[in-house]
Design an enzyme around this catalytic site. Sequence first.
Site, PDB file in Angstrom:
ATOM      1  N   HIS A 130       0.835  -1.214   0.000  1.00 51.03           N
ATOM      2  CA  HIS A 130       0.000   0.000   0.000  1.00 51.03           C
ATOM      3  C   HIS A 130       0.863   1.255   0.000  1.00 51.03           C
ATOM      4  O   HIS A 130       2.060   1.201   0.294  1.00 51.03           O
ATOM      5  CB  HIS A 130      -0.904   0.022   1.246  1.00 51.03           C
ATOM      6  N   LYS A 134      -0.988   4.909   4.688  1.00 52.37           N
ATOM      7  CA  LYS A 134      -1.933   3.985   5.342  1.00 52.37           C
ATOM      8  C   LYS A 134      -1.518   3.768   6.800  1.00 52.37           C
ATOM      9  O   LYS A 134      -0.349   3.505   7.086  1.00 52.37           O
ATOM     10  CB  LYS A 134      -1.935   2.652   4.584  1.00 52.37           C
TER      11      LYS A 134
END
Length: 245
Positions: A130, A134
């Site tokens: 990701h 995040k």
Amino acid sequence: MKVGVLGARGRVGSEVCRAVERAADLKLVAAIGSADPLDSLALADVVVDFTRPDVVMDNLRWCIGRGLHCVVGTTGFDRARLDSLRDALAEAPDVGVVVAPNFSVGAVLMMRFAAVASPFYESVEIVEMHHPDKADAPSGTSRRTAEMVAAARREAGLDAVPDATSTGLDGARGADVDGIHVHSLRARGLVAHQEVLLGGPGETLTIRHDSMDRASFVPGVLVAVHAVRDRPGLTVGLEHLLDLD
Ligand code: NAP
């Protein structure tokens, strides 16, 4: 069908508003941000919520109290929250609420394919990748995948995944989720990606899903918008609406 959107100016909510406006059989009747009163939502048949974990429960109680069906993408639904939703819905037996931690059809299929494949392989590990903004690791989707894979392995009577590691640095083997190792990579340029790597004698199988844009959540949200009125009570997970069996 008349649709209201909560979180209408957010990253996902704005995509949902555009999709509703484009759909011939849907009409956007309310596009609500944090400063707006909720009253205009009462015109809707279905309300979509992509807001924040700290406000979503109040939003849902307001909607359920007025008989509005809800499609919820906002995250943070633990068991206690789901129980509380069930309690609210018990008072409004005609109302449907769909809560899905991941509205990407591809991600749901990736999880299902991984669970189907896992009894056929001795080894399985998950790598989720990701963007570096995040906050949580491992991702909710990778945790859920690990749980589904672990359940499928248990049902098939498989032993623990083989791993002879006896020395190593902390974290080198990732997080252990229900006996499945999950590795979290964070790099600028990534959006949301996941690989499930399965291994048996002489072969590996990699099941990979890449989400490049928040538009990837829209088809799943529209499936739920069309289905929710016919599903009174609480439905958790997009997979129940996709007729995968
Ligand atoms: P975002 O860009 O921060 O958008 C959230 C929006 O909610 C903001 O525009 C905010 O408006 C609005 N908002 C906050 N409080 C509100 C209230 N009381 N009433 C109405 N609107 C309110 O976030 P996002 O990336 O779109 O994500 C939203 C949520 O969906 C997060 O929980 C995220 O984890 C989740 N998510 C789920 C999926 C899935 O597939 N299930 C996919 C992606 C994201 P203001 O700017 O006016 O404060």
